[in-house]
Design a protein around this motif. Sequence first.
Motif, PDB file in Angstrom:
ATOM      1  N   TYR A 112      -2.500 -14.707 -12.272  1.00 32.98           N
ATOM      2  CA  TYR A 112      -1.441 -13.695 -12.150  1.00 32.98           C
ATOM      3  C   TYR A 112      -1.166 -12.997 -13.491  1.00 32.98           C
ATOM      4  CZ  TYR A 112      -0.132 -15.387  -7.466  1.00 32.98           C
ATOM      5  OH  TYR A 112      -0.123 -15.724  -6.149  1.00 32.98           O
ATOM      6  N   GLU A 113      -2.105 -13.120 -14.417  1.00 32.26           N
ATOM      7  CA  GLU A 113      -1.869 -12.572 -15.754  1.00 32.26           C
ATOM      8  C   GLU A 113      -1.597 -11.067 -15.708  1.00 32.26           C
ATOM      9  OE1 GLU A 113      -4.461 -14.362 -14.835  1.00 32.26           O
ATOM     10  OE2 GLU A 113      -4.504 -16.180 -16.041  1.00 32.26           O
ATOM     11  N   GLU A 114      -2.187 -10.414 -14.754  1.00 28.74           N
ATOM     12  CA  GLU A 114      -2.059  -8.951 -14.687  1.00 28.74           C
ATOM     13  C   GLU A 114      -0.900  -8.494 -13.803  1.00 28.74           C
ATOM     14  OE1 GLU A 114      -4.247  -7.089 -16.525  1.00 28.74           O
ATOM     15  OE2 GLU A 114      -4.895  -9.079 -17.207  1.00 28.74           O
ATOM     16  N   VAL A 115      -0.279  -9.459 -13.145  1.00 26.77           N
ATOM     17  CA  VAL A 115       0.809  -9.127 -12.214  1.00 26.77           C
ATOM     18  C   VAL A 115       2.029  -8.633 -12.989  1.00 26.77           C
ATOM     19  CG1 VAL A 115       2.572 -10.395 -10.930  1.00 26.77           C
ATOM     20  CG2 VAL A 115       0.158 -10.554 -10.257  1.00 26.77           C
ATOM     21  N   SER A 116       2.739  -7.680 -12.412  1.00 30.01           N
ATOM     22  CA  SER A 116       3.989  -7.242 -13.040  1.00 30.01           C
ATOM     23  C   SER A 116       4.933  -6.713 -11.971  1.00 30.01           C
ATOM     24  CB  SER A 116       3.712  -6.138 -14.053  1.00 30.01           C
ATOM     25  OG  SER A 116       3.338  -4.950 -13.360  1.00 30.01           O
ATOM     26  N   ALA A 117       6.217  -6.693 -12.341  1.00 29.39           N
ATOM     27  CA  ALA A 117       7.212  -6.134 -11.429  1.00 29.39           C
ATOM     28  C   ALA A 117       6.907  -4.665 -11.172  1.00 29.39           C
ATOM     29  CB  ALA A 117       8.608  -6.295 -12.034  1.00 29.39           C
ATOM     30  N   GLU A 118       6.447  -3.994 -12.176  1.00 27.57           N
ATOM     31  CA  GLU A 118       6.141  -2.564 -12.023  1.00 27.57           C
ATOM     32  C   GLU A 118       5.074  -2.355 -10.947  1.00 27.57           C
ATOM     33  OE1 GLU A 118       4.840  -0.764 -15.666  1.00 27.57           O
ATOM     34  OE2 GLU A 118       4.720   1.223 -14.737  1.00 27.57           O
ATOM     35  N   LEU A 119       4.015  -3.173 -11.028  1.00 35.62           N
ATOM     36  CA  LEU A 119       2.968  -3.110 -10.018  1.00 35.62           C
ATOM     37  C   LEU A 119       3.518  -3.460  -8.637  1.00 35.62           C
ATOM     38  CD1 LEU A 119      -0.070  -3.045  -9.142  1.00 35.62           C
ATOM     39  CD2 LEU A 119      -0.146  -5.490  -9.701  1.00 35.62           C
ATOM     40  N   ALA A 120       4.266  -4.555  -8.584  1.00 37.74           N
ATOM     41  CA  ALA A 120       4.803  -5.001  -7.292  1.00 37.74           C
ATOM     42  C   ALA A 120       5.667  -3.910  -6.667  1.00 37.74           C
ATOM     43  CB  ALA A 120       5.605  -6.289  -7.477  1.00 37.74           C
ATOM     44  N   VAL A 121       6.522  -3.318  -7.481  1.00 39.81           N
ATOM     45  CA  VAL A 121       7.426  -2.295  -6.949  1.00 39.81           C
ATOM     46  C   VAL A 121       6.645  -1.078  -6.460  1.00 39.81           C
ATOM     47  CG1 VAL A 121       9.243  -0.654  -7.591  1.00 39.81           C
ATOM     48  CG2 VAL A 121       9.449  -3.067  -8.244  1.00 39.81           C
ATOM     49  N   SER A 122       5.614  -0.707  -7.194  1.00 41.14           N
ATOM     50  CA  SER A 122       4.881   0.482  -6.746  1.00 41.14           C
ATOM     51  C   SER A 122       4.085   0.187  -5.475  1.00 41.14           C
ATOM     52  CB  SER A 122       3.989   1.037  -7.861  1.00 41.14           C
ATOM     53  OG  SER A 122       2.852   0.232  -8.014  1.00 41.14           O
ATOM     54  N   VAL A 123       3.560  -1.031  -5.360  1.00 43.83           N
ATOM     55  CA  VAL A 123       2.893  -1.424  -4.114  1.00 43.83           C
ATOM     56  C   VAL A 123       3.893  -1.427  -2.952  1.00 43.83           C
ATOM     57  CG1 VAL A 123       1.852  -3.401  -2.922  1.00 43.83           C
ATOM     58  CG2 VAL A 123       1.058  -2.757  -5.218  1.00 43.83           C
ATOM     59  N   LEU A 124       5.062  -2.018  -3.210  1.00 45.25           N
ATOM     60  CA  LEU A 124       6.057  -2.144  -2.143  1.00 45.25           C
ATOM     61  C   LEU A 124       6.630  -0.784  -1.749  1.00 45.25           C
ATOM     62  CD1 LEU A 124       7.714  -5.428  -3.385  1.00 45.25           C
ATOM     63  CD2 LEU A 124       6.413  -5.124  -1.265  1.00 45.25           C
ATOM     64  N   GLU A 125       6.665   0.110  -2.689  1.00 47.94           N
ATOM     65  CA  GLU A 125       7.147   1.461  -2.360  1.00 47.94           C
ATOM     66  C   GLU A 125       6.222   2.096  -1.317  1.00 47.94           C
ATOM     67  OE1 GLU A 125       8.068   3.403  -5.978  1.00 47.94           O
ATOM     68  OE2 GLU A 125       9.257   4.969  -4.990  1.00 47.94           O
ATOM     69  N   GLU A 126       4.920   1.916  -1.521  1.00 43.88           N
ATOM     70  CA  GLU A 126       3.952   2.424  -0.534  1.00 43.88           C
ATOM     71  C   GLU A 126       4.082   1.679   0.795  1.00 43.88           C
ATOM     72  OE1 GLU A 126       1.969   5.154  -0.719  1.00 43.88           O
ATOM     73  OE2 GLU A 126       3.248   5.349  -2.505  1.00 43.88           O
ATOM     74  N   GLY A 127       4.205   0.359   0.700  1.00 48.70           N
ATOM     75  CA  GLY A 127       4.381  -0.452   1.910  1.00 48.70           C
ATOM     76  C   GLY A 127       5.619  -0.045   2.683  1.00 48.70           C
ATOM     77  N   GLY A 128       6.672   0.229   1.936  1.00 49.41           N
ATOM     78  CA  GLY A 128       7.918   0.661   2.568  1.00 49.41           C
ATOM     79  C   GLY A 128       7.744   1.970   3.320  1.00 49.41           C
ATOM     80  N   LYS A 129       6.948   2.874   2.744  1.00 53.60           N
ATOM     81  CA  LYS A 129       6.701   4.153   3.436  1.00 53.60           C
ATOM     82  C   LYS A 129       5.989   3.917   4.767  1.00 53.60           C
ATOM     83  CE  LYS A 129       6.459   6.973  -0.737  1.00 53.60           C
ATOM     84  NZ  LYS A 129       5.526   7.409  -1.783  1.00 53.60           N
ATOM     85  N   PHE A 130       5.035   2.986   4.742  1.00 56.09           N
ATOM     86  CA  PHE A 130       4.324   2.679   5.980  1.00 56.09           C
ATOM     87  C   PHE A 130       5.291   2.094   7.017  1.00 56.09           C
ATOM     88  CE2 PHE A 130       1.782   0.114   8.850  1.00 56.09           C
ATOM     89  CZ  PHE A 130       0.720   0.947   9.132  1.00 56.09           C
ATOM     90  N   CYS A 131       6.118   1.176   6.580  1.00 54.45           N
ATOM     91  CA  CYS A 131       7.075   0.548   7.502  1.00 54.45           C
ATOM     92  C   CYS A 131       8.042   1.577   8.085  1.00 54.45           C
ATOM     93  CB  CYS A 131       7.860  -0.547   6.776  1.00 54.45           C
ATOM     94  SG  CYS A 131       6.826  -1.960   6.318  1.00 54.45           S
ATOM     95  N   ALA A 132       8.602   2.394   7.203  1.00 49.35           N
ATOM     96  CA  ALA A 132       9.597   3.378   7.657  1.00 49.35           C
ATOM     97  C   ALA A 132       8.950   4.522   8.427  1.00 49.35           C
ATOM     98  CB  ALA A 132      10.378   3.917   6.457  1.00 49.35           C
ATOM     99  N   GLY A 133       7.755   4.896   8.006  1.00 51.39           N
ATOM    100  CA  GLY A 133       7.138   6.084   8.601  1.00 51.39           C
ATOM    101  C   GLY A 133       6.350   5.800   9.859  1.00 51.39           C
ATOM    102  N   VAL A 134       5.669   4.659   9.907  1.00 56.10           N
ATOM    103  CA  VAL A 134       4.780   4.370  11.042  1.00 56.10           C
ATOM    104  C   VAL A 134       5.383   3.344  12.000  1.00 56.10           C
ATOM    105  CG1 VAL A 134       2.489   3.482  11.689  1.00 56.10           C
ATOM    106  CG2 VAL A 134       2.754   4.917   9.631  1.00 56.10           C
ATOM    107  N   LEU A 135       5.928   2.265  11.449  1.00 58.34           N
ATOM    108  CA  LEU A 135       6.327   1.148  12.317  1.00 58.34           C
ATOM    109  C   LEU A 135       7.711   1.303  12.920  1.00 58.34           C
ATOM    110  CD1 LEU A 135       4.894  -1.859  10.284  1.00 58.34           C
ATOM    111  CD2 LEU A 135       3.895  -0.656  12.240  1.00 58.34           C
TER     112      LEU A 135
END
Lengths: 586, 586
Positions: free
Chosen positions: A31-54
């Motif tokens: 997890y050396e490369e993991v960061s909150a910044e990365l997680a948040v940007s991934v989740l922002e995209e995931g959130g769009k899918f959830c809100a927009g498609v599901l």
Amino acid sequence: MASYNPPIDDIAFLLNDVLDFDGQMQTLPGYEEVSAELAVSVLEEGGKFCAGVLEPLNRPADEEGCKLENGLVSTPKGIADAYKAFVEAGWAGLSGAPEFGGQGLPRATQILLDEMLSSANLSFGLFPGLTRGAVEAIEHHASDELKAKYLPKMISGEWTGAMALTESSAGTDLGLLTARAEPVGDGSYKIKGTKIFISSGDQDFGGNIIHLVLARLPDAPKGVKGISLFLSPKFLVEDDGSLGARNGMSVGSLEHKMGIHAQPTCVMNYDGAIGWLVGEPGRGLNAMFTMMNAERLFVGIQGLGIAEAANQKAASYARERLQGRSLDGSRGPVPIIEHPDVRKMLLTGRSFIDAARALAIWTAMQMDIAARHPDPAERRRADGFVALLTPVVKAAFTDFGFETAVISQQVFGGHGYIREWGMEQFVRDARITQIYEGTNGVQAMDLVGRKLPMEGGELAGRFFDLVKQDLQAASLVPATERIVAATASALDRLERTTELLLAGSGDPAVAGSAATDYLRLFALTAFGWMWAKMAASAAAADTPPKVRKCAVADFFADRMLPQTLGLETAIANGATSIIALNQDLF
Amino acid sequence: MASYNPPIDDIAFLLNDVLDFDGQMQTLPGYEEVSAELAVSVLEEGGKFCAGVLEPLNRPADEEGCKLENGLVSTPKGIADAYKAFVEAGWAGLSGAPEFGGQGLPRATQILLDEMLSSANLSFGLFPGLTRGAVEAIEHHASDELKAKYLPKMISGEWTGAMALTESSAGTDLGLLTARAEPVGDGSYKIKGTKIFISSGDQDFGGNIIHLVLARLPDAPKGVKGISLFLSPKFLVEDDGSLGARNGMSVGSLEHKMGIHAQPTCVMNYDGAIGWLVGEPGRGLNAMFTMMNAERLFVGIQGLGIAEAANQKAASYARERLQGRSLDGSRGPVPIIEHPDVRKMLLTGRSFIDAARALAIWTAMQMDIAARHPDPAERRRADGFVALLTPVVKAAFTDFGFETAVISQQVFGGHGYIREWGMEQFVRDARITQIYEGTNGVQAMDLVGRKLPMEGGELAGRFFDLVKQDLQAASLVPATERIVAATASALDRLERTTELLLAGSGDPAVAGSAATDYLRLFALTAFGWMWAKMAASAAAADTPPKVRKCAVADFFADRMLPQTLGLETAIANGATSIIALNQDLF
């Protein structure tokens, strides 16, 4: 009607300001490369899918439901396409093992995606959720051959998974199950039996469905020690990985349920279905529990997700709906959010949601630490916390989640009872989370009967010490007085009650009678802990959640934590009045 | 699956041993011949009808639902026939005024029938329930001519009634309603407007449907003072009482609801429907409140009825379902009623139900005393108690009733979520009772904002004195120590909290923030009062309920009354944390 708004700001605040996501995760190998910044940007995209498609599919799919015609299951319009889009976008493998093609993000990232899936469409979220549970059991217990054959396509989401445990006479008590598995002689087994309540037991997405089935070998002893776990695919898989013949299993019927209508919950008939052992013979429950612990965290998250969606819609409605006069009588009609009782309903939900999300992330991070930390002592320490918190997350999140769905529906008055508004679906859907993956009563017994005695009865105390440290740290920040003091009082009650239960642990009537009240007392205290941490961080941070966090922390201190008074007293009053009455007189 | 068992023994115990039904009722003019013996034998027959005719329709009617085709409503198969049988057997007029053909039995008899109707088939029970509400409003406020024309056939049940209050933008806040009534010149009016959520707005039983509609006269002021009440029948009634032309109203659509699917809840369009004033112009809300108080008691009873049915089925299931091992580990699988947490769920429901039934009967008897006692001081005294208890009965019975439905469903585990078992229907049906006839939040505001300040703030104190007297009397009976002591402590908390609220009654934020917690605190204390009375009577009686009553009283004292600790503290913590947050930050 407001649509679902993924709580990205809140997530960023928790990861960055409250829970030191970067510091905790980056010390873990892989997890050396993991960061909150990365997680948040991934989740922002995931959130769009959830809100927009599901989310747009949630209501229509509930109305349409699943069908079984000529042995074929069909999910409601749009669900199969949404699933394919979900897989194509790579969401299925978010936290999957990189060696099998997964993206290897931490579990905290996964559960935050799960929360959004659950907010947008609980029935849909079960498909990837159960697949992931099956993946965990296979990863930890199956042979390398099975892993290589099944995991890549399950982690990618091309194939889905299902857990086949329950039989009509064996629910909580799996020791009673009667499904059989007979060795064929080539290392495979023929499974015979009928299982009920099988979520995602079938679907119409294409691909394969990998069933993990509990069954007994011919010479198996009675009870739980005679149970083994088998992997049995809907379609047999050729050596080149392509799908072969249909295996000997069929959908007997679809369950008619209160909710989660877009989920094909199946009665499954295994008529000589070919399967392979996962783990040792007679150790099926052990392998299943690997899966179930992850699933229990997931189910808790479902309760949280529904609560978030319901609370958002209720807050939005309360700002728009005009009824009644302002408190001073000078204006009217006013938005009903001006009425104290409406505010109280919204704050009751919100004060659970934010604390639960923080606690879920914390628990998920402990799971990663338990799995990856280089220091074995740290791994053991984290593993203990996960064991302790898992039943709390499962049961308390779903109980408070259901309660939040109900009070959010209440904010809508009569409209809340009308299907078109969507609020009653939250209540129906949330209700299952208190029941499946071990009823909440079973979780409470797990906490009191199995988890409290761990580490020689020291496990809970170790957790309480951690809470005390954090309360001490939070107390140094101005404007946290009320939440720190109220949580410290709640912790006193919890510690006293824990001692009482540990002292009485020889008597199962004491544990059983106290269990559900104790779990709620524990959860409220843990939520208070998270509120103290959030309030302290918010007071120091310069981000939008600041005012909201401090105000909701005060609400939690003033209006929710007093419940712990009654819980302590009720438990201290003992088991007598629960045990006394003859069962014929109930 | 166990079928519903009308609680006749329990009713007999309450009327004979606990509440002195004969002594209280026989002093009232018109009730000289009334007795518990008569009431019990009538209710025994009523119970047979509920269990034998109505309960078997409950599940299938829920599945089928109501339909609207070509403007015609049809109820599910069997409902219309059951209604006709109900009317033919004379059940509709049980408590109706003898001068209009009713049987003139006391209200306590009526609400006990209502409870059984609600247990067996909530949707069905709404038809006679709403008719009776309409009868009350007409009886108290309409002209003699209207009474003579409409009451006999409504009391017999040949015609049904409906209450048309709500509009899409006017729910709790009826002052916002826009329906209009224009004088025709012959004493009648033409009503125009659309109403929503109209229970029993139409049916297919034959006969007529008498709508009581709130609307505004052309010159009416804004707000509640401009609202008048009109009687408007589906079919105009000729002078000889026969049905004439169809009136100008139609069903716009049926609401799609979470539950009560056998109830045709209508959107009603009044397109120049002819109607007649009931009561004075501009005094419509006043007339409507006559109806609504009776209806609020009725709705509370619905919560009780569903809880009784759900708890019975859960207890029966818990005795039959075998899972897990006995407490000492020696036997298994055992009936799940041996598990403490299952017992706790059942006792939680039972400890509400029995106390609520006692409190409902007591309140109904106060209503009769208020209406009939020869001494005006006694009438006023009883009337005050009814005013105080009405919101408590409505809100607490439906909140605890819903909670009981939920935990009774929980006893069934996964089967509870499956429609065929009937438990999830109880939850869906019970949910409406917390919403209609004034949401439970509105009831709580009524209690705190309107009822506590009555009689110069002395009303509640008068009630508390009565509770103290009864606790004192109960304390003289052995084996009541725990319930008497726990109720006395709860009463202390309630009294302190009442003083706090009366002291802060200038600040609507204080009242509004405290209201729902206060109502629950009040209800728990009132239930404790009834448990003390029941335990004292049971200890002295030699009837089957004896052991059960004393044991459940202890459970209520030990495990339920501690909730009052947290409620007092939460209220004492004040309104600040509810009021502070800006509405945009919710």
